[in-house]
Write a protein that holds these residues in place. Structure first.
Motif, PDB file in Angstrom:
ATOM      1  N   SER A  94      72.205   3.107  43.263  1.00 26.04           N
ATOM      2  CA  SER A  94      71.990   3.163  41.817  1.00 26.04           C
ATOM      3  C   SER A  94      73.314   3.447  41.119  1.00 26.04           C
ATOM      4  CB  SER A  94      70.957   4.244  41.466  1.00 26.04           C
ATOM      5  OG  SER A  94      70.802   4.315  40.064  1.00 26.04           O
ATOM      6  N   SER A  95      73.455   2.864  39.883  1.00 28.53           N
ATOM      7  CA  SER A  95      74.665   3.081  39.070  1.00 28.53           C
ATOM      8  C   SER A  95      74.245   3.301  37.626  1.00 28.53           C
ATOM      9  CB  SER A  95      75.619   1.879  39.138  1.00 28.53           C
ATOM     10  OG  SER A  95      76.116   1.711  40.451  1.00 28.53           O
ATOM     11  N   ILE A  96      75.046   4.103  36.908  1.00 26.42           N
ATOM     12  CA  ILE A  96      74.811   4.398  35.491  1.00 26.42           C
ATOM     13  C   ILE A  96      75.989   3.854  34.679  1.00 26.42           C
ATOM     14  CG2 ILE A  96      74.513   6.224  33.788  1.00 26.42           C
ATOM     15  CD1 ILE A  96      73.184   7.903  35.903  1.00 26.42           C
ATOM     16  N   PHE A  97      75.643   3.175  33.587  1.00 26.60           N
ATOM     17  CA  PHE A  97      76.644   2.574  32.698  1.00 26.60           C
ATOM     18  C   PHE A  97      76.461   3.178  31.304  1.00 26.60           C
ATOM     19  CE2 PHE A  97      75.457  -0.408  35.955  1.00 26.60           C
ATOM     20  CZ  PHE A  97      76.650  -0.899  36.434  1.00 26.60           C
ATOM     21  N   GLN A  98      77.552   3.597  30.686  1.00 30.08           N
ATOM     22  CA  GLN A  98      77.501   4.144  29.321  1.00 30.08           C
ATOM     23  C   GLN A  98      78.102   3.122  28.354  1.00 30.08           C
ATOM     24  OE1 GLN A  98      80.083   7.495  27.985  1.00 30.08           O
ATOM     25  NE2 GLN A  98      78.129   8.599  27.798  1.00 30.08           N
ATOM     26  N   VAL A  99      77.322   2.788  27.320  1.00 30.47           N
ATOM     27  CA  VAL A  99      77.758   1.782  26.336  1.00 30.47           C
ATOM     28  C   VAL A  99      77.837   2.446  24.969  1.00 30.47           C
ATOM     29  CG1 VAL A  99      76.883  -0.185  27.613  1.00 30.47           C
ATOM     30  CG2 VAL A  99      75.374   1.001  26.044  1.00 30.47           C
ATOM     31  N   THR A 100      78.877   2.093  24.215  1.00 31.98           N
ATOM     32  CA  THR A 100      79.098   2.632  22.867  1.00 31.98           C
ATOM     33  C   THR A 100      79.515   1.497  21.928  1.00 31.98           C
ATOM     34  OG1 THR A 100      81.383   3.158  23.409  1.00 31.98           O
ATOM     35  CG2 THR A 100      79.749   4.895  23.776  1.00 31.98           C
ATOM     36  N   ASN A 101      79.609   1.855  20.633  1.00 37.28           N
ATOM     37  CA  ASN A 101      80.087   0.927  19.585  1.00 37.28           C
ATOM     38  C   ASN A 101      79.313  -0.385  19.588  1.00 37.28           C
ATOM     39  OD1 ASN A 101      82.097   2.810  18.824  1.00 37.28           O
ATOM     40  ND2 ASN A 101      83.490   1.972  20.389  1.00 37.28           N
ATOM     41  N   LEU A 102      78.034  -0.273  19.692  1.00 39.73           N
ATOM     42  CA  LEU A 102      77.198  -1.467  19.634  1.00 39.73           C
ATOM     43  C   LEU A 102      77.027  -1.899  18.189  1.00 39.73           C
ATOM     44  CD1 LEU A 102      74.442  -0.574  22.274  1.00 39.73           C
ATOM     45  CD2 LEU A 102      76.476  -2.000  22.556  1.00 39.73           C
ATOM     46  N   SER A 103      77.035  -3.210  17.966  1.00 39.31           N
ATOM     47  CA  SER A 103      76.891  -3.754  16.612  1.00 39.31           C
ATOM     48  C   SER A 103      75.422  -3.833  16.231  1.00 39.31           C
ATOM     49  CB  SER A 103      77.529  -5.141  16.546  1.00 39.31           C
ATOM     50  OG  SER A 103      76.909  -6.012  17.473  1.00 39.31           O
ATOM     51  N   LEU A 104      75.178  -3.999  14.928  1.00 44.81           N
ATOM     52  CA  LEU A 104      73.808  -4.114  14.433  1.00 44.81           C
ATOM     53  C   LEU A 104      73.151  -5.357  15.005  1.00 44.81           C
ATOM     54  CD1 LEU A 104      74.362  -3.113  10.691  1.00 44.81           C
ATOM     55  CD2 LEU A 104      73.089  -1.812  12.409  1.00 44.81           C
ATOM     56  N   GLY A 105      71.901  -5.192  15.360  1.00 42.32           N
ATOM     57  CA  GLY A 105      71.168  -6.297  15.928  1.00 42.32           C
ATOM     58  C   GLY A 105      70.832  -6.046  17.386  1.00 42.32           C
ATOM     59  N   MET A 106      70.536  -7.101  18.118  1.00 35.46           N
ATOM     60  CA  MET A 106      70.121  -7.000  19.502  1.00 35.46           C
ATOM     61  C   MET A 106      71.262  -7.402  20.426  1.00 35.46           C
ATOM     62  SD  MET A 106      68.952  -8.737  22.430  1.00 35.46           S
ATOM     63  CE  MET A 106      68.499 -10.361  21.859  1.00 35.46           C
ATOM     64  N   THR A 107      71.443  -6.598  21.537  1.00 30.74           N
ATOM     65  CA  THR A 107      72.451  -6.875  22.550  1.00 30.74           C
ATOM     66  C   THR A 107      71.759  -6.899  23.910  1.00 30.74           C
ATOM     67  OG1 THR A 107      74.138  -5.741  21.240  1.00 30.74           O
ATOM     68  CG2 THR A 107      74.641  -6.154  23.556  1.00 30.74           C
ATOM     69  N   LEU A 108      72.058  -7.919  24.752  1.00 29.21           N
ATOM     70  CA  LEU A 108      71.443  -8.092  26.063  1.00 29.21           C
ATOM     71  C   LEU A 108      72.401  -7.603  27.151  1.00 29.21           C
ATOM     72  CD1 LEU A 108      69.243  -9.232  27.961  1.00 29.21           C
ATOM     73  CD2 LEU A 108      70.445 -11.447  27.822  1.00 29.21           C
ATOM     74  N   PHE A 109      71.844  -6.807  28.084  1.00 31.65           N
ATOM     75  CA  PHE A 109      72.609  -6.337  29.245  1.00 31.65           C
ATOM     76  C   PHE A 109      71.900  -6.814  30.515  1.00 31.65           C
ATOM     77  CE2 PHE A 109      73.657  -3.405  25.869  1.00 31.65           C
ATOM     78  CZ  PHE A 109      75.027  -3.258  26.001  1.00 31.65           C
ATOM     79  N   VAL A 110      72.671  -7.355  31.459  1.00 32.58           N
ATOM     80  CA  VAL A 110      72.136  -7.872  32.731  1.00 32.58           C
ATOM     81  C   VAL A 110      72.874  -7.190  33.866  1.00 32.58           C
ATOM     82  CG1 VAL A 110      71.802  -9.895  34.170  1.00 32.58           C
ATOM     83  CG2 VAL A 110      71.539 -10.091  31.692  1.00 32.58           C
ATOM     84  N   CYS A 111      72.102  -6.587  34.806  1.00 29.04           N
ATOM     85  CA  CYS A 111      72.674  -5.927  35.979  1.00 29.04           C
ATOM     86  C   CYS A 111      72.667  -6.908  37.141  1.00 29.04           C
ATOM     87  CB  CYS A 111      71.869  -4.678  36.328  1.00 29.04           C
ATOM     88  SG  CYS A 111      72.506  -3.780  37.774  1.00 29.04           S
ATOM     89  N   LYS A 112      73.826  -7.007  37.843  1.00 33.17           N
ATOM     90  CA  LYS A 112      73.948  -7.944  38.952  1.00 33.17           C
ATOM     91  C   LYS A 112      74.524  -7.217  40.170  1.00 33.17           C
ATOM     92  CE  LYS A 112      74.344 -12.291  36.470  1.00 33.17           C
ATOM     93  NZ  LYS A 112      75.090 -13.564  36.340  1.00 33.17           N
ATOM     94  N   LEU A 113      74.166  -7.743  41.388  1.00 29.42           N
ATOM     95  CA  LEU A 113      74.606  -7.194  42.660  1.00 29.42           C
ATOM     96  C   LEU A 113      75.676  -8.099  43.236  1.00 29.42           C
ATOM     97  CD1 LEU A 113      74.354  -5.222  45.070  1.00 29.42           C
ATOM     98  CD2 LEU A 113      72.532  -6.730  45.953  1.00 29.42           C
ATOM     99  N   ASN A 114      76.851  -7.496  43.488  1.00 31.49           N
ATOM    100  CA  ASN A 114      77.979  -8.236  44.033  1.00 31.49           C
ATOM    101  C   ASN A 114      78.163  -7.814  45.493  1.00 31.49           C
ATOM    102  OD1 ASN A 114      80.194  -9.824  44.362  1.00 31.49           O
ATOM    103  ND2 ASN A 114      81.577  -8.541  43.152  1.00 31.49           N
ATOM    104  N   CYS A 115      78.028  -8.761  46.432  1.00 28.64           N
ATOM    105  CA  CYS A 115      78.112  -8.463  47.853  1.00 28.64           C
ATOM    106  C   CYS A 115      79.434  -8.857  48.477  1.00 28.64           C
ATOM    107  CB  CYS A 115      76.973  -9.156  48.602  1.00 28.64           C
ATOM    108  SG  CYS A 115      75.330  -8.546  48.159  1.00 28.64           S
ATOM    109  N   SER A 116      80.383  -9.402  47.731  1.00 27.99           N
ATOM    110  CA  SER A 116      81.642  -9.854  48.315  1.00 27.99           C
ATOM    111  C   SER A 116      82.699  -9.866  47.227  1.00 27.99           C
ATOM    112  CB  SER A 116      81.480 -11.242  48.933  1.00 27.99           C
ATOM    113  OG  SER A 116      82.733 -11.747  49.363  1.00 27.99           O
ATOM    114  N   ASN A 117      83.944  -9.681  47.705  1.00 26.09           N
ATOM    115  CA  ASN A 117      85.082  -9.786  46.774  1.00 26.09           C
ATOM    116  C   ASN A 117      85.518 -11.229  46.552  1.00 26.09           C
ATOM    117  OD1 ASN A 117      85.274  -7.024  46.368  1.00 26.09           O
ATOM    118  ND2 ASN A 117      86.574  -6.735  48.191  1.00 26.09           N
ATOM    119  N   SER A 118      84.956 -12.133  47.268  1.00 28.05           N
ATOM    120  CA  SER A 118      85.352 -13.530  47.175  1.00 28.05           C
ATOM    121  C   SER A 118      84.857 -14.127  45.859  1.00 28.05           C
ATOM    122  CB  SER A 118      84.789 -14.325  48.366  1.00 28.05           C
ATOM    123  OG  SER A 118      85.077 -15.691  48.215  1.00 28.05           O
ATOM    124  N   GLN A 119      85.704 -15.015  45.287  1.00 27.97           N
ATOM    125  CA  GLN A 119      85.335 -15.675  44.061  1.00 27.97           C
ATOM    126  C   GLN A 119      84.264 -16.729  44.279  1.00 27.97           C
ATOM    127  OE1 GLN A 119      86.416 -14.890  41.091  1.00 27.97           O
ATOM    128  NE2 GLN A 119      87.899 -13.339  41.761  1.00 27.97           N
TER     129      GLN A 119
END
Length: 816
Positions: A94-119
């Protein structure tokens, strides 16, 4: 069969619903995302987003890696990638993310799992969440309610205030008598606005005395607020419907009176009417109480198009007016013309018995015509003999021929479909026949863009009989006869000026006349473009334009076009021109000064000055020489005229002696010569007493002259007679030398003829028969170089320089 179809349909529906549920579950099958404190936060707040993997979920190949990242999207555009802080002690990753300075309206956040450093390996989505940022609603303001017509419903509107950026609900609540409550609700979001609600109830007239209370409440996820209470009655909010079915009726086809009729609601007690001509900008307003759908209007203009509108009200002092009805447009009928025509005329003699009369008149204005003018009735009448001429025309002018005798009057009237106007009479007199009625000091001054000010002085003592002034003007057309259509103004006798503006155009010259009219006489003064008139120049024509930056000696092509708001005209004719340029006087003065300095500096050196004089002498024509003076004008001849008579020899003996050709008496000339000076063809200058060492001349060109600067002996007048011999040419033998001065001289008598070069011998051909020896030459400094363009003569004049031999020093005689 029907049961089978129904069973298949239910199975398909069940399958479809299962797929939707499965798809929804599969979206976040790897983990969950939560937001603290809530998915909706106020502007400026901070949110914590927690992303957790479900048990037995993660990277299968690298179970210890399991990196979670958070992507931020605004309007479906990735704007930021966040890395969170791992939560230790959690049974799953589990990870916790802190977000600030959000603009008026709706903002979408998507959490993703990264299993490799490869591009090449893309992160796997875990889950997502939406965070909305907004503000709490403000209290609604300015509530107003209205019921349109007796059978309408109550609707209220308000001002919502600032935009909340959140889904906000508005609730309208109405409380009436006996605590009867009505309410309705709507919401506002980023796709729609809610500022008006219809309660769907109808207030009847039996509730006219009742009071109603209304208020609005606004609510969203961040809070709520309510408006102030608004109280009203039935008459306050009920607005009658606009009148309809408007009709108009003109009584007896009158053009000034009409009756308006319309339909209205039964509870209306007050109406207001407004009407205006279509070309007007102000309305005429009329209030009608208990009109019951009918009202009479007066004072309308005949043959004028009007616009009519009506409004209604349920109470005399309370309530509101209905909206204006639809416009009714109609034209009032015609009526008989009123007023009189303004007439003017011109008179011109045709012959001794007839004259041409041209009548002009101005059209009646619409308020006077009161209809369409069909024709004009023209009448000419001779007063004494009662002769009458009548004619009808549709134009505003008429021309006819009448006798020159008698007193004539003219009258014109206008006619439409309803009648004829009163005729206008005018006496036909000589407009400029009475000189003492002519106005004085007539002047015209061009005003602004469209007028001319004309002033004059009254005609002296006759101003008391003047009935009116007529100021007449007409345009003068260049190259043609003046325009026969005049314009005029009638001026009362106490005014001495007029501002004319009708048909005044720029760049046009006008002839202006001022007529002073009495009952049966007239006098005039005019302004024209000669000594007694004045040409009216409306304004200076801007028919020139300077063109700069042109190069001299360069050919240009010029053409012109005209541009207006409608566009540009075609190109005019072309013309070529070549600027010649202007002389630069500064350059000329500077160059002249420089040349003068160079010339003065050059000729100040003696060497260059002598060379220049030598060159100029070579360019001199060879026939040019200073004229040998006439001996008759010599000083000696003027001083000794008497002496010459005394010593005059006896001419008879001399003639007798010369008449015998056998034995001519010899003529002996005695001279004392100290030096023999050879004179050649080439000019040579010497000083007195100078020798001739080193100088030679040709034999054939040698002329010997005797000089005696200091005479040692003189010939006496008793033994010698003076003769009119002015020159003696001496010749010597070929064997004689320059130094042999004792050798006898052979005297050759010669006859002298005057020529343009002086006195020359007539037998000059015998004296110049030899050529110059080429071996004999002068020094280079004394050569005569001929560069003249003129032909050389056969005999050059004798040239002497320095001190010259004069006749008063030469004396000749003879011995017996």
């Amino acid at each position: 069969m029907a049961h089978t179809v129904r069973g298949c349909s239910l199975a398909l529906i069940f399958l479809f619903m299962w797929l939707l549920i499965k798809a929804n579950i599969d979206v976040c099958k790897l983990g969950t995302v939560t937001v603290q404190p809530a998915p909706v936060i106020p502007l400026g707040s901070t949110a914590n987003i927690s992303c957790s993997l479900n048990p037995k979920q993660g990277c299968s190949h690298y179970p210890s890696y399991n990196e979670l990242i958070l992507l931020k999207f605004v309007n479906d555009v990735l704007v930021e990638k966040l890395h969170g802080k791992k939560v230790h002690g959690h049974p799953s990753h589990s990870s916790i993310f802190q977000v600030t300075n959000l603009s008026l309206g709706m903002t979408l956040f998507v959490c993703k799992l990264n299993c490799s450093n490869s591009q090449k390996t893309q992160p796997v989505p875990v889950c997502g969440v939406e965070i909305s940022v907004g503000v709490a609603p403000e209290s609604p303001q300015s509530i107003s309610c209205v019921q349109k017509g007796e059978h309408g419903t109550v609707a209220c509107s308000w001002n919502s205030g600032k935009v909340t950026y959140l889904k906000t609900y508005y609730t309208l609540q109405l409380t009436g008598p006996n605590n009867v409550t009505y309410q309705n609700q709507c919401y506002s979001d980023n796709r729609q606005n809610c500022s008006r609600l219809d309660l769907g109830i109808n207030l009847t007239p039996d509730l006219a005395e009742s009071r109603f209370i209304v208020h609005v409440t606004a609510t969203n996820d961040l809070g709520n607020s309510s408006s102030l209470l608004h109280t009203f009655t039935f008459l306050d909010i009920v607005r009658p419907l606009p009148p309809w079915d408007i009709r108009i009726n003109f009584l007896n086809a009158s053009g000034s009176r009409c009756t308006l009729q319309w339909e209205d609601e039964g509870q209306v007690v007050l109406n207001r009417l407004r009407y205006q001509p279509l070309n007007s900008t102000s309305w005429n307003m009329v209030n009608a109480t208990n009109a019951k759908g009918r009202y009479d209007l007066q004072d309308l203009r005949p043959f004028t198009e009007y616009e009519f509108q009506i409004s209604s009200k349920l109470h005399l002092s309370q309530g509101s007016w209905s909206n204006w009805s639809e416009s009714l447009r109609t034209r009032t009928p015609e009526e008989e013309p009123v007023g009189t025509l303004d007439i003017w005329y011109m008179k011109q003699d045709i012959d001794c018995d007839r004259q041409q009369i041209s009548l002009f008149w101005k059209s009646l204005n619409p308020s006077e015509a009161r209809g369409k003018i069909l024709h004009y009735q023209v009448t000419l009448q001779e007063v004494t003999k009662k002769t009458t001429l009548q004619n009808t025309t549709r134009h505003t002018f008429w021309t006819g021929v009448i006798p020159r005798t008698g007193a004539w009057t003219a009258s014109v009237s206008a006619a439409n479909s309803k009648g004829t106007s009163a005729p206008t009479h005018i006496n036909i007199v000589d407009l400029c026949g009475t000189g003492f009625l002519a106005p004085h000091q007539v002047s015209a001054k061009s005003g602004n863009m469209d007028n001319i000010m004309v002033t004059w002085q009254p005609p002296g003592k006759a101003d008391s009989v003047i009935r009116e002034y007529i100021v007449e003007w007409r345009a003068l057309q260049q190259g043609s006869v003046m325009n026969l259509t005049p314009h005029w103004l009638r001026i009362p006798p106490y005014n001495m000026s007029a501002l004319i503006s009708e048909k005044i155009k720029p760049y046009i010259c006008y002839e202006i006349r001022v007529h002073a009219l009495s009952e049966d006489q007239g006098g005039c003064s005019s302004i024209r473009g000669d000594s007694s008139h004045k040409e009216i120049q409306y304004r200076h024509s801007q028919n020139s334009h300077p063109i700069s930056s042109l190069q001299p000696k360069v050919t240009y092509v010029l053409w012109m076009t005209a541009v207006t708001a409608a566009g540009e005209s075609p190109q005019g004719n072309e013309r070529e021109f070549c600027p010649q340029g202007k002389a630069n006087w500064k350059t000329f003065v500077i160059s002249s000064i420089c040349i003068a300095i160079i010339v003065v500096g050059t000729f100040s050196i003696r060497y260059f000055r002598q060379k220049a004089f030598t060159l100029l002498s070579t360019l001199k024509p060879q026939w040019y020489c200073r004229t040998i003076p006439d001996p008759a004008n010599s000083t000696w001849v003027k001083k000794y005229p008497i002496m010459e008579e005394k010593i005059q020899p006896p001419m008879d003996n001399l003639l007798m002696a010369w008449s015998a050709p056998e034995e001519p008496e010899p003529l002996i000339i005695n001279e004392v010569l100290y030096q023999m000076i050879p004179v050649g063809r080439q000019p040579y200058c010497f000083k007195r007493g100078q020798g001739f060492q080193g100088y030679s001349t040709s034999k054939e060109d040698t002329i010997y002259l005797a000089t005696n600067p200091q005479t040692t002996g003189t010939l006496t007048a008793e033994s010698r007679q003076l003769v009119n011999l002015y020159k003696v040419l001496g010749s010597r033998d070929p064997d004689s030398k320059l130094g042999n001065l004792t050798s006898p001289l052979t005297v050759t008598p010669v006859n002298y003829l005057p020529t343009h070069e002086g006195y020359l011998p007539s037998n000059i051909e015998d004296l110049s028969s030899h050529e110059v020896d080429p071996s004999d030459s002068l020094d280079l400094d004394h050569q005569h170089i001929s560069l003249s363009i003129f032909a050389s003569s056969s005999l050059r004049p004798l040239t002497f320089c320095g001190e010259r031999l004069t006749l008063d020093r030469l004396k000749m005689g003879y011995e017996k």
